[in-house]
Design an enzyme around this catalytic site. Sequence first.
Site, PDB file in Angstrom:
ATOM      1  N   ARG A   1     -10.378 -11.369   1.451  1.00  0.00           N
ATOM      2  CA  ARG A   1     -11.209 -12.398   0.825  1.00  0.00           C
ATOM      3  C   ARG A   1     -10.564 -13.883   0.942  1.00  0.00           C
ATOM      4  O   ARG A   1     -11.241 -14.912   1.046  1.00  0.00           O
ATOM      5  CB  ARG A   1     -11.730 -11.938  -0.301  1.00  0.00           C
TER       6      ARG A   1
ATOM      7  N   LYS B   1       0.785  -1.158   0.157  1.00  0.00           N
ATOM      8  CA  LYS B   1       0.011   0.057  -0.039  1.00  0.00           C
ATOM      9  C   LYS B   1       0.873   1.323  -0.151  1.00  0.00           C
ATOM     10  O   LYS B   1       1.949   1.194   0.414  1.00  0.00           O
ATOM     11  CB  LYS B   1      -0.948   0.151   1.125  1.00  0.00           C
TER      12      LYS B   1
HETATM   13  N1  BES Z   1      -8.307  -3.838   4.309  1.00  0.00           N
HETATM   14  C1  BES Z   1      -8.443  -3.436   3.130  1.00  0.00           C
HETATM   15  C2  BES Z   1      -9.661  -2.702   2.766  1.00  0.00           C
HETATM   16  C3  BES Z   1      -9.539  -1.306   3.440  1.00  0.00           C
HETATM   17  C4  BES Z   1      -9.249  -0.273   2.852  1.00  0.00           C
HETATM   18  C5  BES Z   1     -10.343  -1.109   4.883  1.00  0.00           C
HETATM   19  C6  BES Z   1      -9.321   0.951   3.634  1.00  0.00           C
HETATM   20  C7  BES Z   1     -10.503  -0.023   5.354  1.00  0.00           C
HETATM   21  C8  BES Z   1      -9.807   1.260   4.705  1.00  0.00           C
HETATM   22  C9  BES Z   1      -8.299  -4.418   2.114  1.00  0.00           C
HETATM   23  O1  BES Z   1      -7.499  -5.565   2.179  1.00  0.00           O
HETATM   24  C10 BES Z   1      -7.716  -4.038   0.798  1.00  0.00           C
HETATM   25  O2  BES Z   1      -6.538  -3.598   0.490  1.00  0.00           O
HETATM   26  N2  BES Z   1      -8.699  -3.875  -0.400  1.00  0.00           N
HETATM   27  C11 BES Z   1      -8.302  -3.562  -1.492  1.00  0.00           C
HETATM   28  C12 BES Z   1      -8.943  -4.225  -2.442  1.00  0.00           C
HETATM   29  C13 BES Z   1      -8.318  -4.236  -3.861  1.00  0.00           C
HETATM   30  C14 BES Z   1      -6.881  -4.482  -4.110  1.00  0.00           C
HETATM   31  C15 BES Z   1      -9.038  -5.178  -4.815  1.00  0.00           C
HETATM   32  C16 BES Z   1      -8.895  -1.929  -1.749  1.00  0.00           C
HETATM   33  O3  BES Z   1      -9.854  -1.630  -0.920  1.00  0.00           O
HETATM   34  O4  BES Z   1      -8.156  -1.157  -2.078  1.00  0.00           O
HETATM   35 MN    MN Z   2      -5.445  -5.432   1.741  1.00  0.00          MN
END
Ligand code: BES
Ligand code: MN
Length: 499
Positions: A346, A272
Amino acid sequence: MLEKVSFSDKLSKNCSLVAGVHADGSLSRNAKKIDESFEGIISKNLGKLKFDGKFLKTCSFISCSNDYNHIIIVGLGEPNKEFSKLELEKLGATIYSAAEKLDSNVFIAIDAEDLRFPCACASSFIGFGALLRSWNFDKYKTKKNEKPKLKTLSILTQDVKTSEERFDELRKIADGAFLTRLVVSEPANVIYPESLAKIAKDELAPLGVEVEILDEADMKKLGMNSLLAVGQGSENRPRMAVLRWNGGDKSQKPIAFVGKGVTFDSGGISLKPENNMNEMIRDMAGSGAVLGLFKAVALNKLPVNVVGIMAMVENMPSGSAQRPGDIVKSMSGQTIEVLSTDAEGRMVLADAIWYAQDRFDPEAIIDLATLTGAMAVALGHEFAGLFSNCDKLAEQISKSGDATGEKAWRMPMTDHFEKGIDSDVADMQNIGRPNVRGGSITAAHFLRRFTNGKRWAHLDIAAVECVTFDDLFVCGKGTTGYGVHLLYDFLRENYAKGS
Ligand code: BES
Ligand code: MN
Ligand code: ZN
């Protein structure tokens, strides 16, 4: 935090006093009585302040009597307004906020009749709102001088016993929610799979919850390769806590709750950006909610059978981490092409949901997960996303959401999104195809492939587990404990024996 909430059918003195004023400027029934007995203690000052009595507006002044320190006035809205439980909670929370810096003891002289509430237990809901609001996460602040003064709150009621009984159940729900808020607030150097599993055991086992902890070897034997792949890059090894509360009839199939417990989500090799990455200490809020729910259920000895799965991993980049392009075989036998190691939630839930249905044959499965950032885009911070393959289950959850203020909004699931996760080389891929948008929906479709057709609902809580503005009443800035009150109410209303 409030140390004590109590109920009384008599006025207390030598403290600060809370009184209600209606939107037409009239004093509430109790406020009027007090004003008459204490020589205009309220009306003398109120006139000067031009207070309009709008619902949840407050003002305060120093009392002109020796019997009270501060007088806190709270608006009750139109004189004939009927209050809901949720509004009573907001009232209590608002009173707490108005009073916390003023005094250590406060008496609320507003009762069910002032509020046109059909039960004397109105006071319990006021107390519950105040208690929820009073929690904060200040254990790492070494200078305690800014701590609230307010320690004890006493509330007027015509029926002390009924109020105390109702409050007892609510206080135990709050205890569950506080445990959730605490573990979600704690940083990732304190909360990691092993330490969170220990907290689950230490907190719940003494209450009569059966707690089983699966380690990596156990999960390997079960074939949970999808969950384990997420954790393989971290020094902090995965754990799964399996919780069981058997308060219902033997013949009643359990309801299973599955929580995403990513104790830190760096994104893995699909790292990230550094902006706000710290927020990913809360990526275990789903597991945190399951933990708090079990505490509330066990403390109240709710007559239901429930299973809880806390699926805990840390998602880190390292030489042993999974790579984009990897293909893993999940416990269900279905294969997953890992296109982003940041779509890890997931992958964790895939095995946890499969395991829950495979081992426990539940009546229904409900998972909670901070699954997608897209949730905030779709619904903002007001509602969790609710996805389900069962209309009745979805309705029951929405209804409890409205009743508790932990709201959930049903989201669509259609074939369009199903095609979005088909992979060219495996059974599915872990992110949607670029031309299929709606990231929260494709994520839900992915999860549904692991439910084996069982009744299931998914709550994407990514945008509701924490508040950044101070606008939730029952919670200041920080973690909300979302899910505990909602799912407690859901169980109590639909599955508790005799309901
Ligand atoms: N834990 C995150 C989702 C999240 C993002 C929760 C911001 C709270 C605040 C999740 O694991 C994630 O990174 N999701 C990605 C999915 C994408 C890679 C398809 C996202 O939401 O960007
Ligand atoms: Mn994630
Ligand atoms: Zn995540």
